[in-house]
Write an enzyme that holds these catalytic residues in place. Sequence first.
Site, PDB file in Angstrom:
ATOM      1  N   HIS A  90       0.881  -1.163   0.000  1.00 11.70           N
ATOM      2  CA  HIS A  90       0.000   0.000   0.000  1.00 11.70           C
ATOM      3  C   HIS A  90       0.922   1.217   0.000  1.00 11.70           C
ATOM      4  O   HIS A  90       2.000   1.186   0.593  1.00 11.70           O
ATOM      5  CB  HIS A  90      -0.827   0.122   1.272  1.00 11.70           C
ATOM      6  CG  HIS A  90      -1.692  -1.056   1.612  1.00 11.70           C
ATOM      7  ND1 HIS A  90      -1.224  -2.153   2.265  1.00 11.70           N
ATOM      8  CD2 HIS A  90      -3.017  -1.257   1.405  1.00 11.70           C
ATOM      9  CE1 HIS A  90      -2.228  -3.003   2.460  1.00 11.70           C
ATOM     10  NE2 HIS A  90      -3.324  -2.489   1.945  1.00 11.70           N
TER      11      HIS A  90
ATOM     12  N   ASP B 146       2.400   2.037   3.314  1.00 15.10           N
ATOM     13  CA  ASP B 146       3.378   1.097   3.909  1.00 15.10           C
ATOM     14  C   ASP B 146       4.806   1.539   3.617  1.00 15.10           C
ATOM     15  O   ASP B 146       5.710   1.331   4.430  1.00 15.10           O
ATOM     16  CB  ASP B 146       3.276  -0.312   3.299  1.00 15.10           C
ATOM     17  CG  ASP B 146       1.902  -0.915   3.395  1.00 15.10           C
ATOM     18  OD1 ASP B 146       1.159  -0.562   4.314  1.00 15.10           O
ATOM     19  OD2 ASP B 146       1.591  -1.772   2.534  1.00 15.10           O
TER      20      ASP B 146
HETATM   21  C1  XLS Z   1      -7.154  -6.728   4.656  1.00  9.37           C
HETATM   22  C2  XLS Z   1      -6.743  -6.926   3.276  1.00  9.37           C
HETATM   23  C3  XLS Z   1      -5.692  -5.977   2.740  1.00  9.37           C
HETATM   24  C4  XLS Z   1      -5.607  -6.050   1.237  1.00  9.37           C
HETATM   25  C5  XLS Z   1      -4.865  -4.912   0.613  1.00  9.37           C
HETATM   26  O1  XLS Z   1      -7.874  -7.544   5.233  1.00  9.37           O
HETATM   27  O2  XLS Z   1      -6.329  -8.260   3.168  1.00  9.37           O
HETATM   28  O3  XLS Z   1      -4.476  -6.203   3.342  1.00  9.37           O
HETATM   29  O4  XLS Z   1      -5.006  -7.232   0.805  1.00  9.37           O
HETATM   30  O5  XLS Z   1      -5.429  -3.689   0.912  1.00  9.37           O
END
Ligand code: XLS
Length: 437
Positions: free
Chosen positions: A100, A103
């Site tokens: 993301h 991140d």
């Molecule tokens: C959360 C999600 C997230 C997505 C990406 O539960 O898994 O991490 O994979 O935004």
Amino acid sequence: MSEFYPTIKKIAYEGNKTDNPLAFRFYNPDELIAGKSMRDHMRFAMSYWHTMVAEGSDMFGVGTLAKKYGSSDPMEQARNKAHAAFELMDKLDIDYYCFHDRDIAPEGSSLTESNKRLDEITDLLKDLQQEYKKKLLWGTANMFSNPRYAHGAGTSPDVDVFAFAAAQAKKAVELTVKLGGEGYTFWGGREGYETLLNTNMGLELDNLARLMHMVKDYARSIGFKGDFYVEPKPKEPTKHQYDFDASTVIGFLRNYGLDKDFKLNIEANHATLAGHSFQHELRLARETGFFGSIDANQGDMLLGWDTDQFPTNIYDTVFAMYELLKAGGFTNGGLNFDAKTRRASNTNEDIFYSYIAGMDTFALGLKMAQKIIDDGRIDNFVNERYASWNNELGQKIVKGQISIAELEKYALGMGDVKVGSGRQEYLEAILNSMLFG
Ligand code: XLS
Ligand code: CA
Ligand code: CA
């Protein structure tokens, strides 16, 4: 730059007899399965958020894992984190990563500042990708953590929030393209509702689709050739999320004319939260042409939330790899470990043990899935079970060459129908004999 994981050497395949805990027992990247290397089948990816960022906090306690990377300055930390990420991927022999926007670089006090930080860090990521020969599987925007997204992003009641989300997604797409990303994911973390008492569902669904169209059109205009993914999840953090499960998302994509560009990113733990098996969601995606990518993890059947554990359940990985093989493999997708070490597994070594366990379990799953396909008994049984659809009547129905009145005439003349056995227990037993025999 000095190492962030100095106690760990490159993890190598040593086979199942090894007593080295820091070795692969089943994942042998160059081994061919049905003519394709395990590496190419799997396209393993590291999730930046869980692996590099999450510190193990939960609602009852603070972080237990050291993720400061030797600095308290947020930007220096982001740079160090990037170096650590590539060291980790290198040591684990993982070719891809997913992130993301938030991140990789901390959000600034304005969008301009946040974007500047992202530019700097993605310059570094680009260099590191070259140096370590790693690739970006998919990028995404975190449009759920900041308080401005408390009511959703694309589905916010506030048009200014929609505008902010659009700007953030535009930037995330640009960065994905800059880094050669093969996919772009939408996970609607807060795209849903808590109560219908305050919700205009129709407008929210239309707006979510509007945002996806805008992002898609813009991405194509700057040369993005990869796939867009929607990642279904029924709840958490929102009580009801619009992207509930594969079936719901497929309906949404078709309804809004997004089905040509979008596929699904199926996560194991989200499938079980929706009351489905991981395989069910993968099967549905495959059968409808929406099979895209996988977020690999597992939940705990005794807990009703998204535990994001590293996958070690062999049945799950066998069935998942069976679906992957039947789908003809990944195109732009891959197997992203959207998984985190348990809070009490609090050392760097635990991160490596976790990935090794997950990669080995999927590697074993792949081998077993191929064994099931080669054996043929299960596939043959299924074909046999539906064999009547190949007879004259079956073919007439399939081709639309028979009316309901003609079917009635046929049924009136045939007496009672005795159906065959589904042989579930027999199939479960031969499955076990293939897995453990
Ligand atoms: C959360 C999600 C997230 C997505 C990406 O539960 O898994 O991490 O994979 O935004
Ligand atoms: Ca996920
Ligand atoms: Ca999850």
